[in-house]
Design a protein around this motif. Structure first.
Motif, PDB file in Angstrom:
ATOM      1  N   VAL A 278       0.841  -1.209   0.000  1.00  0.00           N
ATOM      2  CA  VAL A 278       0.000   0.000   0.000  1.00  0.00           C
ATOM      3  C   VAL A 278       0.871   1.252   0.000  1.00  0.00           C
ATOM      4  O   VAL A 278       0.645   2.187  -0.778  1.00  0.00           O
ATOM      5  N   TYR A 279       1.888   1.243   0.861  1.00  0.00           N
ATOM      6  CA  TYR A 279       2.782   2.406   0.973  1.00  0.00           C
ATOM      7  C   TYR A 279       4.109   2.110   0.276  1.00  0.00           C
ATOM      8  O   TYR A 279       5.185   2.253   0.841  1.00  0.00           O
ATOM      9  N   CYS A 280       3.991   1.702  -0.971  1.00  0.00           N
ATOM     10  CA  CYS A 280       5.148   1.287  -1.764  1.00  0.00           C
ATOM     11  C   CYS A 280       6.147   2.435  -1.935  1.00  0.00           C
ATOM     12  O   CYS A 280       5.786   3.612  -1.864  1.00  0.00           O
ATOM     13  N   ASN A 300      -2.015   3.897  -4.925  1.00  0.00           N
ATOM     14  CA  ASN A 300      -1.324   3.772  -3.640  1.00  0.00           C
ATOM     15  C   ASN A 300      -0.879   5.161  -3.191  1.00  0.00           C
ATOM     16  O   ASN A 300      -0.386   5.948  -4.009  1.00  0.00           O
ATOM     17  N   PRO A 301      -1.043   5.501  -1.907  1.00  0.00           N
ATOM     18  CA  PRO A 301      -0.809   6.884  -1.452  1.00  0.00           C
ATOM     19  C   PRO A 301       0.500   7.529  -1.885  1.00  0.00           C
ATOM     20  O   PRO A 301       0.481   8.680  -2.348  1.00  0.00           O
ATOM     21  N   PRO A 302       1.672   6.858  -1.765  1.00  0.00           N
ATOM     22  CA  PRO A 302       2.910   7.545  -2.193  1.00  0.00           C
ATOM     23  C   PRO A 302       2.931   7.849  -3.688  1.00  0.00           C
ATOM     24  O   PRO A 302       3.414   8.914  -4.105  1.00  0.00           O
ATOM     25  N   LEU A 303       2.400   6.930  -4.505  1.00  0.00           N
ATOM     26  CA  LEU A 303       2.370   7.140  -5.947  1.00  0.00           C
ATOM     27  C   LEU A 303       1.381   8.254  -6.300  1.00  0.00           C
ATOM     28  O   LEU A 303       1.662   9.115  -7.140  1.00  0.00           O
ATOM     29  N   VAL A 314      -0.529   9.957 -13.959  1.00  0.00           N
ATOM     30  CA  VAL A 314      -1.898   9.738 -13.519  1.00  0.00           C
ATOM     31  C   VAL A 314      -1.925   8.568 -12.551  1.00  0.00           C
ATOM     32  O   VAL A 314      -1.389   7.492 -12.848  1.00  0.00           O
ATOM     33  N   SER A 315      -2.548   8.783 -11.390  1.00  0.00           N
ATOM     34  CA  SER A 315      -2.714   7.721 -10.405  1.00  0.00           C
ATOM     35  C   SER A 315      -4.177   7.305 -10.411  1.00  0.00           C
ATOM     36  O   SER A 315      -5.035   8.019  -9.888  1.00  0.00           O
ATOM     37  N   LYS A 316      -4.456   6.150 -11.015  1.00  0.00           N
ATOM     38  CA  LYS A 316      -5.846   5.717 -11.173  1.00  0.00           C
ATOM     39  C   LYS A 316      -5.885   4.205 -11.317  1.00  0.00           C
ATOM     40  O   LYS A 316      -5.185   3.632 -12.152  1.00  0.00           O
ATOM     41  N   ASP A 317      -6.702   3.552 -10.489  1.00  0.00           N
ATOM     42  CA  ASP A 317      -6.823   2.099 -10.583  1.00  0.00           C
ATOM     43  C   ASP A 317      -7.554   1.663 -11.841  1.00  0.00           C
ATOM     44  O   ASP A 317      -7.411   0.518 -12.272  1.00  0.00           O
TER      45      ASP A 317
END
Length: 373
Positions: A278-280, A300-303, A314-317
């Protein structure tokens, strides 16, 4: 001041270990490395090889403690929970040693399912109860540092030393153009992913997203694979007559750099099954940015923090939506990457860490008194 760096990784391959060793050398001209492997460059360091060069955890612990007794270092830098048992020993028997603990992982919620994982629980026990006795703790990102302070009951937040990696390996462009002409020789939108084929790495979600986008998109996958997942992966490709997904296996870092430069975007994705994932702390994200290539990440929060704060990706599942966003606003993301990477003091990050550690050491009266005595 004599510094000892103890690490249970192959330091010839693990980038963070190499950086921490360089930091130790910056701090002192008398540096001792204790590990089961030697770096390629052993200049200005003394190497103590454990287990006759074999990866043997119990011999590593025993011989690391022996090395401390024989070398009498003033400062010991420990790397990851493999060294937590050594931390416990130092706290009990060598209280005058200044302890720096570098944590590149966050394995605080894993559950043992095998003997190997049972050993990991043993390491976690020592880390949980003794990490608070380290003089300095280093974490791999802000999010992990905040969690560690509370979980380990640390007196202060860890120093953050991010996994900011840049590939400087050279390659023969003409040669690689010929080798990969099938992959990069046309105008399709090219997506590279270095996480291999594994459900835990979200490669199936990525495959489905690229397939749903149609024939103008190509996915190129490098890295490790899970044999069972690879079989299922191949079956999906065969059943859906997919022709533009390519797995090239393990490749040298120089070729990975080539692919990042040739691709339109790269992907960094992690599942959310453990706190560590999660916090990769993804080094591949920075490898992409340093080559000017926009990044698609999972949420994931850091990303997500890096993508949102600096507009570099872009951070998107929902990978399909993420790919389309990157494609439609491509020039903006490239401009943001150029602006962001200019703010990173890559060449000075190790010396900056060394300076921070030196200040911590100098501000510890009991330690400096023991040095003068």
């Amino acid at each position: 001041m004599k510094i000892m760096f103890i690490v249970y990784h192959d330091i010839r391959k693990e980038a963070r270990s190499q950086e921490i060793l360089e930091c130790a050398k910056t701090l002192s001209n008398e540096t001792v490395l204790v590990s089961y492997s030697k770096p390629f460059n052993t200049q200005n360091i003394k190497c103590i090889v454990t287990g006759n060069g074999e990866r043997n955890y119990f011999k590593f612990i025993k011989e690391s403690i022996k090395a401390i007794k024989e070398e009498n270092p003033d400062v010991v830098i420990l790397h990851d929970d493999y060294t937590a048992a050594v931390l416990a020993w130092i706290h009990k028997f060598r209280k005058n040693i200044f302890i720096i603990y570098d944590s590149s992982e966050l394995y605080i919620d894993r559950k043992p399912k095998s003997f190997k994982q049972f050993v990991a629980r043993h390491m976690h026990y020592f880390e949980k109860f003794y990490l608070k006795h380290a003089d300095v703790v280093i974490s791999a990102n802000i999010e992990r540092g905040n969690i560690m302070k509370d979980y380990y009951k640390l007196k202060e937040k860890p120093i953050v030393f991010d996994n900011i990696h840049r590939i400087d390996d050279h390659y023969n462009e003409e040669q690689l153009d010929r080798k990969y002409s099938e992959l990069f020789g046309d105008d399709k939108f090219k997506i590279v992913y270095g996480g291999g084929i594994s459900k835990k790495r979200m490669s199936f979600e990525l495959l489905e997203a690229v397939h749903s986008l149609g024939s103008n998109y190509r996915l190129i996958i490098c890295g490790m694979l899970d044999a069972k997942d690879k079989s299922e992966f191949d079956s999906f490709i065969s059943e859906n007559s997919i022709s533009d997904v390519h797995y090239v296996g393990f490749i040298p870092r120089s070729e990975w750099r080539y692919m990042l430069r040739k691709a339109d975007i790269s992907v960094s994705a992690f599942s959310k099954d453990t706190l560590n994932n999660v916090y990769c702390a993804s080094g591949k994200l920075y490898e992409s940015l340093f080559e000017g290539t926009p990044i698609l990440t999972s949420e994931n929060p850091p990303l997500k923090r890096i993508c949102n704060n600096f507009g570099v990706g872009v951070s998107k599942d929902n990978f399909k939506e993420g790919i389309l966003d990157l494609e439609q606003n491509y020039e903006v993301y490239c401009e943001n990457i150029d602006a962001y990477t200019r703010t990173i003091d890559y060449e000075g990050r190790i010396s900056n860490l060394a300076e921070t550690l030196q200040k911590r050491i100098a501000s510890t009266p009991s330690f400096n008194q023991s040095i003068s005595d």
